[in-house]
Enzyme design. Structure first.
Site, PDB file in Angstrom:
ATOM      1  N   GLY A  38       0.822  -1.196   0.000  1.00 30.35           N
ATOM      2  CA  GLY A  38       0.000   0.000   0.000  1.00 30.35           C
ATOM      3  C   GLY A  38       0.855   1.243   0.000  1.00 30.35           C
ATOM      4  O   GLY A  38       2.064   1.198   0.221  1.00 30.35           O
ATOM      5  N   TYR A  97       2.728   9.515   3.596  1.00 26.93           N
ATOM      6  CA  TYR A  97       4.066   9.643   4.166  1.00 26.93           C
ATOM      7  C   TYR A  97       4.972   8.457   3.851  1.00 26.93           C
ATOM      8  O   TYR A  97       6.081   8.376   4.361  1.00 26.93           O
ATOM      9  CB  TYR A  97       3.974   9.834   5.678  1.00 26.93           C
ATOM     10  CG  TYR A  97       3.348  11.147   6.052  1.00 26.93           C
ATOM     11  CD1 TYR A  97       4.082  12.320   6.003  1.00 26.93           C
ATOM     12  CD2 TYR A  97       2.015  11.208   6.418  1.00 26.93           C
ATOM     13  CE1 TYR A  97       3.510  13.541   6.327  1.00 26.93           C
ATOM     14  CE2 TYR A  97       1.426  12.433   6.745  1.00 26.93           C
ATOM     15  CZ  TYR A  97       2.182  13.589   6.691  1.00 26.93           C
ATOM     16  OH  TYR A  97       1.597  14.791   7.009  1.00 26.93           O
ATOM     17  N   ASP A 144      -5.852  10.191  12.290  1.00 24.75           N
ATOM     18  CA  ASP A 144      -6.030   9.692  10.923  1.00 24.75           C
ATOM     19  C   ASP A 144      -6.741   8.344  10.947  1.00 24.75           C
ATOM     20  O   ASP A 144      -6.322   7.394  10.283  1.00 24.75           O
ATOM     21  CB  ASP A 144      -4.682   9.580  10.215  1.00 24.75           C
ATOM     22  CG  ASP A 144      -4.831   9.526   8.689  1.00 24.75           C
ATOM     23  OD1 ASP A 144      -5.905   9.909   8.190  1.00 24.75           O
ATOM     24  OD2 ASP A 144      -3.880   9.115   8.003  1.00 24.75           O
TER      25      ASP A 144
END
Length: 670
Positions: free
Chosen positions: A368, A372, A484
Site C-alpha cells: 500500500g 508519508y 487519521d
C-alpha cells in the site's frame, strides 16, 4: 484617461480601475457600495458535496513549491505550473502555480478547503497571514485583522474555493491583479466572460484588484510536483552567471562563496565543540591519554546519531569517517530519541537486511501507499513483516510512530518490531497483517481479489478497532489522539481481527481544566475530519470518534467515505460524503421500519444480518458524527455499545442453527 482609486477592505486593499472621468464621480457618490467589495466565499446548499477545485497562486522568490504544499496542506502532485503561453510573470522572481484542493460545502453552507498556518514569529497578525502568506485566498470568521499570534502557533484557516456546475468541470480561485479584465481572464484560462460573470454574480465589466474571483475552467496543464516530490529550486535562472531576484541579479560567485563559507563555519563550530568536550573531560581526569580525542569524536557522533550509525546509507557507509557521518542530513540525533526508548527498544535492522527482505523493494512487494510512505512485504529473520519506507524528510512522522509504538502495546494496535535508516529513507518494521486493510474488504472487494466480510465479522472489526482507540485515549500513561482514523488504517490479521495502524500523525492529548484543547495543524484524510478540527484545529479524542463514526458507516454500507455519485462533469464524476447519505436514511427510519436504511446497506450481505443490530450500529455511527463534539460518545461508551451489538449478533447467528454460510463468520472473516 485612466484613474485608479484604492480603498481598504478586509482582508486586503483593493483597487478599482476607472476608464473614464465621469466614472470617478459615480464612484464617490456610490462609495458605500464600493467599500463593501471584498472577497467572499461562494454559497452552497448541498452539505454533502465535495469536489476538486484549484487555486492560482504566485510563488514568491523566497519560497519553494514545498512551502506551498505546507500552506495549502496538499501533496506534491497537487501542484502544477501555469503554462508560459498562458501566463508571463512580470516579476521574474515569481512563478504562477495552480494548486489542487479538496473543496466542500461547509455546515455554514459556504464552499471552503481547509488548512492551517504555522506562525514563524511572535506578533504575527491575522491580516499578514491572509495577505502575505496566502495572497488573499484565506478566510476565517474566528479572527479579526489585527489579532496576533505567538510563534509556532497553528492557525486554522479556510481557503476560498468553489464547486462548478455541469457546464464546467472546475472552478479556479484567482486574486485579481491591477491589469486584469474579465476578457483577459477568460482568454488566459480558456473560459468565457459570461460564465465568469454568472459564477461571481457580476452584472458589469468592473472587477476589483485584490478580490478573489472564481473562474470556470475545464483543465489544468503543466506538472510541477510528482511522486518524487517537487523541485525546490523554483527561481528561474537568467542568462549568464546570476540569479534574478526582486532587486536584480546576484552574481553566482557570491552565492557559491556564501554557501562554502557557511559550510566552513559549521565545520569550525563542530570542531570547537568537540575540542571543548575533550578539554573539559581532561580536566576531570576521565580521558587518560592523548588518544582520547579520537574517542570523544566517536562518542560525540554516537551521541548525535545513537545506534542509527549501523544503518546509514549504502554498503560503503561503514567505511566512512565519523565526520562524514556527522554531516549527513538524514541521520537522527540521539537526543531526539531519548524519550522514545524510555520503555522498550525495538530491533535495529541494517539497510542490507531491509534491502534483501523486500527483494530491492520490488513493485510486487508493495502492500500500500500513503501520504508519508509506501509499505512493502518483507521477510526479516524468518518472519513475515510489513516495512514502511519513508523519505528522510519525514523525520517528524517517523519519530511520532516510534514514540508511541515503543511505549504502547495492545492486541488491537499494530506492533512495531524495529526500524532502520539510510541516507535517503527511514524504515519502520511492523508485524504483518495477512488480510491487509479493512478498506480492501469493503470497497469493491471482489474486484480486488478479497472476500466480502459478513455482518458479524464487521461488528467484531468495529469492536476491535474501538478497543484499540479506547486504549490510546484513556489507558496509556500519556493519552494520544490518532488524527487519521480511517478504514485504510485498520488492518486485519489472519483471523480477521482488527489492529489500528499508522500513528505518524498521532499527538499527545493535553488535559486542561476545561478538557482537551490541543490546537494543531490540520492533517488527516478528507472525509474523516471532524468539523471543529477543520474550523478551529482542535484535535481531541472526539475528533477520532467522529472519524470512527465514518468507518462505522462504511461497515454498514460498503461505500467509501467519499464516493462517486451520479452527478457527472465532463471529465470526472462528482463525489459525495457518506455522512449526509446515511443521515438522510436514518432520519426516515425507525427501529420497526428501516426500509430507507436497508436501501443503502451493503448488497454483499444478501439480507443476512440482524435488523435490530444493523439499526443500532447505524444509530451509533450517527451519534459519533454529531456536529457538536460534546454530543458524541467517548470510545469507552462505543466499546460498550458495540459489545452489546456483537453479543446480540452472535445470538442471531446461533438461531440459524449452523445452516448458514455466515455461521461463525466472526472467526473466519467471511
Amino acid at each position: 484617461m485612466k484613474y485608479s482609486f484604492s480603498y481598504c477592505v478586509q482582508p486586503r486593499w483593493t483597487t478599482l480601475s476607472i476608464q473614464q472621468p465621469f466614472f470617478f464621480v459615480l464612484l464617490l457618490l456610490s462609495s458605500p457600495w464600493v467599500w463593501a467589495q471584498q472577497s467572499n466565499p461562494l454559497p452552497c446548499s448541498d452539505l454533502g458535496r465535495i469536489c476538486t477545485a484549484y487555486i492560482q497562486y504566485l510563488l514568491p522568490s523566497s519560497s519553494s513549491v514545498e512551502d506551498v504544499q505546507n500552506l495549502f496542506n496538499v501533496k506534491p502532485d497537487a501542484i502544477t505550473a501555469e503554462s508560459s503561453s498562458a501566463y508571463t510573470a512580470k516579476a521574474p522572481y515569481k512563478q504562477s502555480l495552480i494548486v489542487k484542493v479538496q473543496c466542500s460545502c461547509s455546515p455554514e453552507k459556504k464552499y471552503f478547503a481547509y488548512t492551517s498556518y504555522d506562525t514563524t514569529a511572535n506578533g504575527t497578525t491575522f491580516d499578514s497571514i491572509v495577505n502575505n502568506a496566502y495572497e488573499g485566498f484565506a478566510w476565517s470568521d474566528h479572527y479579526n485583522a489585527t489579532q496576533t499570534f505567538p510563534q509556532n502557533t497553528p492557525v486554522p484557516l479556510s481557503i476560498l474555493c468553489g464547486c462548478s456546475n455541469v457546464d464546467w468541470n472546475y472552478l479556479l480561485s484567482h486574486v485579481v491583479t491591477q491589469d486584469d479584465t474579465l476578457l483577459l481572464l477568460a482568454q488566459r484560462f480558456n473560459s468565457d466572460v459570461a460564465s465568469i460573470q454568472a459564477v461571481n454574480n457580476v452584472k458589469n465589466d468592473l472587477i476589483y484588484t485584490g478580490v478573489v474571483y472564481f473562474i470556470p475552467i475545464n483543465s489544468v496543464d503543466g506538472q510541477v510536483g510528482g511522486p518524487s516530490g517537487p523541485s525546490t529550486n523554483n527561481t528561474p535562472p537568467s542568462k549568464g552567471t546570476s540569479f534574478q531576484g526582486p532587486h536584480g541579479g546576484v552574481p553566482m560567485k557570491i552565492i557559491v562563496g556564501s554557501v562554502v563559507g557557511a559550510l566552513l563555519i559549521m565545520v569550525v563550530l563542530v570542531v570547537v565543540y568537540v575540542r571543548s568536550k575533550v578539554l573539559a573531560n581532561q580536566q576531570k581526569g576521565s580521558l587518560g591519554d592523548k588518544k582520547s580525542l579520537s574517542k570523544v569524536q566517536n562518542n560525540y557522533t554516537n551521541f548525535i546519531f545513537g545506534s542509527f550509525s549501523s544503518c546509514i546509507g549504502d554498503k560503503s557507509n561503514h567505511e566512512r569517517t565519523s565526520m562524514d557521518i556527522l554531516i549527513r542530513p538524514s541521520s537522527l540525533r540521539k537526543d531526539l530519541m531519548n524519550n522514545v526508548f524510555d520503555v522498550e527498544k525495538p530491533v535495529v535492522f541494517t539497510y542490507e537486511e531491509v534491502y534483501e527482505a523486500t527483494d530491492n523493494f520490488k513493485e510486487e512487494r508493495l502492500l500500500g501507499q500513503g501520504g508519508y510512505g509506501s509499505v512493502f512485504l518483507g521477510v526479516l529473520r524468518d518472519q513475515e513483516v510489513a516495512i514502511k519506507r519513508m523519505k528522510a524528510t519525514s523525520t517528524k512522522e517517523f519519530l511520532a510512530e516510534l514514540n508511541i509504538l515503543c511505549k504502547v502495546h495492545h492486541t488491537n494496535l499494530v506492533e512495531l518490531i524495529g526500524y532502520c535508516t539510510s541516507e535517503d529513507y527511514l524504515f519502520l518494521v511492523y508485524e504483518y497483517a495477512e488480510n491487509r486493510a479493512l478498506s480492501d474488504h469493503l470497497h469493491d472487494p471482489v474486484a480486488k481479489g478479497f472476500t466480502p466480510l459478513t455482518w458479524n465479522a464487521r461488528v467484531q472489526v468495529a469492536l476491535d478497532s474501538a478497543r484499540g482507540l479506547e486504549y490510546i485515549h484513556d489507558h496509556t500513561k500519556e493519552h494520544y489522539v490518532h488524527r487519521d482514523v480511517k478504514s485504510n488504517n485498520i488492518l486485519l490479521d489472519s483471523n480477521f481481527r482488527a489492529k489500528v495502524a499508522d500513528f505518524g500523525l498521532a499527538k499527545l492529548v493535553e488535559k486542561t481544566v476545561d478538557g482537551e484543547l490541543p490546537a494543531t495543524r490540520v492533517v488527516g484524510t478528507f472525509g474523516y475530519l471532524a468539523p471543529e478540527y477543520l474550523r478551529g484545529g482542535q484535535a481531541t479524542s472526539k475528533s477520532d470518534v467522529y472519524a470512527f463514526g465514518v468507518v462505522l458507516f462504511e461497515l454498514v454500507t460498503g461505500r467509501e467515505a467519499i464516493s462517486k455519485s451520479k452527478v457527472m462533469t465532463y471529465s470526472a464524476p462528482e463525489r459525495r460524503s457518506i455522512i449526509p447519505i446515511m443521515l438522510a436514511a436514518l432520519k426516515d427510519s425507525t427501529p420497526s421500519d428501516i426500509n430507507p436504511l436497508q436501501n443503502i446497506v451493503d448488497p454483499s450481505f444478501e439480507a443476512m444480518y440482524p435488523v435490530d443490530s444493523l439499526y443500532k450500529m447505524a444509530t451509533l455511527a450517527k451519534q459519533c458524527v454529531e456536529e457538536d463534539p460534546l454530543l458524541r460518545p467517548d470510545m469507552k461508551q462505543i466499546v460498550f455499545t458495540l459489545s452489546q451489538i456483537l453479543f446480540s449478533s452472535i445470538e442471531w447467528e446461533a438461531t440459524l442453527a449452523g445452516t448458514s454460510q455466515v455461521f461463525s463468520g466472526i472467526f473466519q472473516g467471511r
